[in-house]
Write a protein that holds these residues in place. Structure first.
Motif, PDB file in Angstrom:
ATOM      1  N   ALA A  77      49.086  10.626  26.997  1.00  0.00           N
ATOM      2  CA  ALA A  77      50.239  11.373  27.512  1.00  0.00           C
ATOM      3  C   ALA A  77      50.428  11.121  29.004  1.00  0.00           C
ATOM      4  O   ALA A  77      51.560  11.020  29.487  1.00  0.00           O
ATOM      5  CB  ALA A  77      50.057  12.866  27.242  1.00  0.00           C
ATOM      6  N   THR A  78      49.323  11.005  29.724  1.00  0.00           N
ATOM      7  CA  THR A  78      49.401  10.698  31.151  1.00  0.00           C
ATOM      8  C   THR A  78      49.954   9.301  31.365  1.00  0.00           C
ATOM      9  O   THR A  78      50.828   9.083  32.226  1.00  0.00           O
ATOM     10  CB  THR A  78      48.013  10.816  31.796  1.00  0.00           C
ATOM     11  N   ALA A  79      49.476   8.340  30.583  1.00  0.00           N
ATOM     12  CA  ALA A  79      49.972   6.966  30.703  1.00  0.00           C
ATOM     13  C   ALA A  79      51.475   6.892  30.438  1.00  0.00           C
ATOM     14  O   ALA A  79      52.201   6.129  31.095  1.00  0.00           O
ATOM     15  CB  ALA A  79      49.221   6.057  29.734  1.00  0.00           C
ATOM     16  N   LYS A  80      51.940   7.702  29.508  1.00  0.00           N
ATOM     17  CA  LYS A  80      53.369   7.688  29.183  1.00  0.00           C
ATOM     18  C   LYS A  80      54.223   8.275  30.304  1.00  0.00           C
ATOM     19  O   LYS A  80      55.417   7.976  30.402  1.00  0.00           O
ATOM     20  CB  LYS A  80      53.607   8.452  27.880  1.00  0.00           C
ATOM     21  N   LEU A  81      53.611   9.113  31.146  1.00  0.00           N
ATOM     22  CA  LEU A  81      54.344   9.663  32.291  1.00  0.00           C
ATOM     23  C   LEU A  81      54.552   8.631  33.393  1.00  0.00           C
ATOM     24  O   LEU A  81      55.529   8.700  34.143  1.00  0.00           O
ATOM     25  CB  LEU A  81      53.582  10.860  32.883  1.00  0.00           C
ATOM     26  N   ILE A  82      53.625   7.677  33.496  1.00  0.00           N
ATOM     27  CA  ILE A  82      53.621   6.719  34.602  1.00  0.00           C
ATOM     28  C   ILE A  82      54.425   5.489  34.208  1.00  0.00           C
ATOM     29  O   ILE A  82      54.084   4.811  33.232  1.00  0.00           O
ATOM     30  CB  ILE A  82      52.175   6.322  34.958  1.00  0.00           C
ATOM     31  N   PRO A  83      55.471   5.165  34.935  1.00  0.00           N
ATOM     32  CA  PRO A  83      56.311   4.022  34.567  1.00  0.00           C
ATOM     33  C   PRO A  83      55.502   2.725  34.457  1.00  0.00           C
ATOM     34  O   PRO A  83      54.817   2.326  35.391  1.00  0.00           O
ATOM     35  CB  PRO A  83      57.318   3.941  35.720  1.00  0.00           C
ATOM     36  N   THR A 139      51.734  16.269  37.163  1.00  0.00           N
ATOM     37  CA  THR A 139      52.688  15.865  36.134  1.00  0.00           C
ATOM     38  C   THR A 139      53.911  15.192  36.751  1.00  0.00           C
ATOM     39  O   THR A 139      54.313  14.095  36.323  1.00  0.00           O
ATOM     40  CB  THR A 139      53.129  17.074  35.303  1.00  0.00           C
ATOM     41  N   GLU A 140      54.502  15.815  37.744  1.00  0.00           N
ATOM     42  CA  GLU A 140      55.698  15.241  38.366  1.00  0.00           C
ATOM     43  C   GLU A 140      55.340  14.046  39.241  1.00  0.00           C
ATOM     44  O   GLU A 140      56.076  13.046  39.279  1.00  0.00           O
ATOM     45  CB  GLU A 140      56.423  16.309  39.193  1.00  0.00           C
ATOM     46  N   ALA A 141      54.216  14.119  39.925  1.00  0.00           N
ATOM     47  CA  ALA A 141      53.793  13.007  40.778  1.00  0.00           C
ATOM     48  C   ALA A 141      53.565  11.743  39.962  1.00  0.00           C
ATOM     49  O   ALA A 141      53.871  10.625  40.419  1.00  0.00           O
ATOM     50  CB  ALA A 141      52.528  13.386  41.540  1.00  0.00           C
ATOM     51  N   ALA A 142      53.029  11.889  38.748  1.00  0.00           N
ATOM     52  CA  ALA A 142      52.757  10.721  37.907  1.00  0.00           C
ATOM     53  C   ALA A 142      54.036   9.958  37.582  1.00  0.00           C
ATOM     54  O   ALA A 142      54.014   8.724  37.465  1.00  0.00           O
ATOM     55  CB  ALA A 142      52.063  11.155  36.622  1.00  0.00           C
ATOM     56  N   LYS A 143      55.118  10.656  37.459  1.00  0.00           N
ATOM     57  CA  LYS A 143      56.392  10.020  37.105  1.00  0.00           C
ATOM     58  C   LYS A 143      56.937   9.137  38.222  1.00  0.00           C
ATOM     59  O   LYS A 143      57.821   8.306  37.987  1.00  0.00           O
ATOM     60  CB  LYS A 143      57.431  11.091  36.755  1.00  0.00           C
ATOM     61  N   ARG A 144      56.406   9.314  39.439  1.00  0.00           N
ATOM     62  CA  ARG A 144      56.935   8.582  40.599  1.00  0.00           C
ATOM     63  C   ARG A 144      56.036   7.424  41.030  1.00  0.00           C
ATOM     64  O   ARG A 144      56.272   6.806  42.070  1.00  0.00           O
ATOM     65  CB  ARG A 144      57.128   9.554  41.768  1.00  0.00           C
ATOM     66  N   ILE A 145      55.034   7.119  40.237  1.00  0.00           N
ATOM     67  CA  ILE A 145      54.131   6.014  40.580  1.00  0.00           C
ATOM     68  C   ILE A 145      54.821   4.683  40.324  1.00  0.00           C
ATOM     69  O   ILE A 145      55.406   4.463  39.251  1.00  0.00           O
ATOM     70  CB  ILE A 145      52.828   6.115  39.772  1.00  0.00           C
ATOM     71  N   THR A 146      54.743   3.786  41.276  1.00  0.00           N
ATOM     72  CA  THR A 146      55.397   2.487  41.145  1.00  0.00           C
ATOM     73  C   THR A 146      54.422   1.312  41.245  1.00  0.00           C
ATOM     74  O   THR A 146      54.841   0.160  41.128  1.00  0.00           O
ATOM     75  CB  THR A 146      56.489   2.314  42.215  1.00  0.00           C
TER      76      THR A 146
END
Length: 269
Positions: A223-229, A195-202
Motif C-alpha cells: 500500500a505504501t509503494a502504491k502511494l509513491i509515484p 501518507t501525503e508526503a509519500a505521494k509527493r516523492i519524485t
C-alpha cells in the motif's frame, strides 16, 4: 569508532569509503537495534559503494538527547551528519522506523536524497492504541517484558531456534537499548504519518518486505509503494521484519539491482 555532535546529540557513525564516482548508501536501523544489524549486507557491498551507518538518537552508542524526539528530529540529525560529511543525493536505505526517517529526510531536505530504499516500513506504522500499549508495558516492566512478542515479528520460526546463537544475540541487542530512547522512538512512530508526503516523492524508490513480516506486513508495504509515484515493490521469501539479518544475500541482490537501474549521482564522503 566515529562520533559527531549533531543538534546537541552525540551521534555514533561509521563511514566506509569507495572511489569518488561510486554511489553513497546511507543505512538507517530499526527500532530497538543499532547499526550492526547491517553488517552482513555491508560486507557484501563494501568497496563497490560508499557506505554511511549511524545509530539514531536513543539507540546504540548515540545520546538519547532531549525528549520528546519526533521523526522529524531524527531526520534533522541525519541531515546534520550528511552535511558534516559533505554528502548529497545519497541512496537512503531505511528499515522500519528508519524508513520513516528516510521519508522525513526527503520531505525536509530533498537535496540529500537521490533515491529511497524502504525496507519493511510504511507510510503509517501501527495505531495509537498499539503503541501506547507497548510504551506502557516497557515503562512498567522494561524492554525484557516484550522480547518474545517483538522477536516473533522480527524473525521467522526458523531463525528463532534455541540453537541459533545469533537469535540470542539479537535478543540482547534489543534489551540493552536505553529504555528512554526506545520509548521516545515508539512515541515518534506513533505520531508519524507520511501518507501525503509519500505521494509527493519524485526520486527512484523501492519498497521491500519480508513475506512473514509481523510488524509491517506485505500488504501494508505494498500500500505504501502504491502511494509513491513509480515505486517498485519486492517481497523477500522466508523472511520476517529484518531482512538484513535474516536474508542478507537476498536484500543485497535487491540493492545492487536497484542501484544498477538508477543513476542518482551521489558524491562519496
Amino acid at each position: 569508532m566515529q562520533f559527531a555532535r549533531i543538534n546537541d546529540v552525540t551521534i555514533h557513525y561509521q563511514v566506509i569509503g569507495a572511489p569518488a564516482d561510486r554511489p553513497v548508501i546511507v543505512f538507517i536501523n530499526s527500532l530497538g537495534t543499532d547499526f550492526r544489524i547491517w553488517r552482513d549486507v555491508v560486507v557484501r557491498l563494501a568497496g563497490d559503494f560508499a557506505i554511511i551507518l549511524y545509530d539514531k538518537r536513543g539507540h546504540g552508542l548515540s545520546d538519547v538527547g532531549q525528549l520528546p524526539a519526533s521523526i522529524e528530529d531524527h531526520a534533522t540529525d541525519l541531515a546534520g551528519l550528511l552535511d558534516l560529511l559533505s554528502v548529497k543525493n545519497a541512496v537512503i536505505c531505511g528499515l522500519s522506523v528508519g524508513g520513516l526517517v528516510a521519508l522525513s529526510l526527503y520531505q525536509c531536505r530533498p537535496d540529500l536524497v537521490g533515491a529511497l530504499l524502504l525496507s519493511d516500513t510504511a507510510h503509517k506504522i501501527g495505531t495509537t492504541e498499539s503503541w501506547n500499549a507497548r510504551i506502557a508495558a516497557v515503562e512498567k516492566n522494561g524492554i525484557g517484558s516484550i522480547v518474545d512478542t517483538i522477536m516473533e515479528r522480527w524473525f521467522t520460526p526458523a531463525f528463532r531456534r534455541p540453537e541459533n546463537t545469533a537469535y540470542s544475540g539479537y535478543c540482547n541487542m534489543l534489551t540493552r537499548q536505553p529504555v528512554e530512547g526506545y520509548i521516545a522512538a515508539c512515541e515518534a512512530i506513533r505520531d508519524a504519518d507520511f501518507t501525503e508526503a509519500a505521494k509527493r516523492i519524485t526520486v527512484p524508490t523501492i519498497c521491500v518486505v519480508g513475506d512473514q513480516d509481523g510488524s509491517t506486513p506485505p500488504d501494508l508495504v505494498l500500500a505504501t509503494a502504491k502511494l509513491i509515484p513509480g515505486a517498485r515493490y519486492e517481497v523477500i521469501p522466508d523472511c520476517a521484519h529484518i531482512p538484513c539479518v535474516e536474508q542478507p544475500e537476498a536484500l543485497t541482490a535487491i540493492i545492487r539491482a536497484f542501484l544498477t537501474s538508477i543513476s542518482p549521482g551521489e558524491s562519496s564522503p
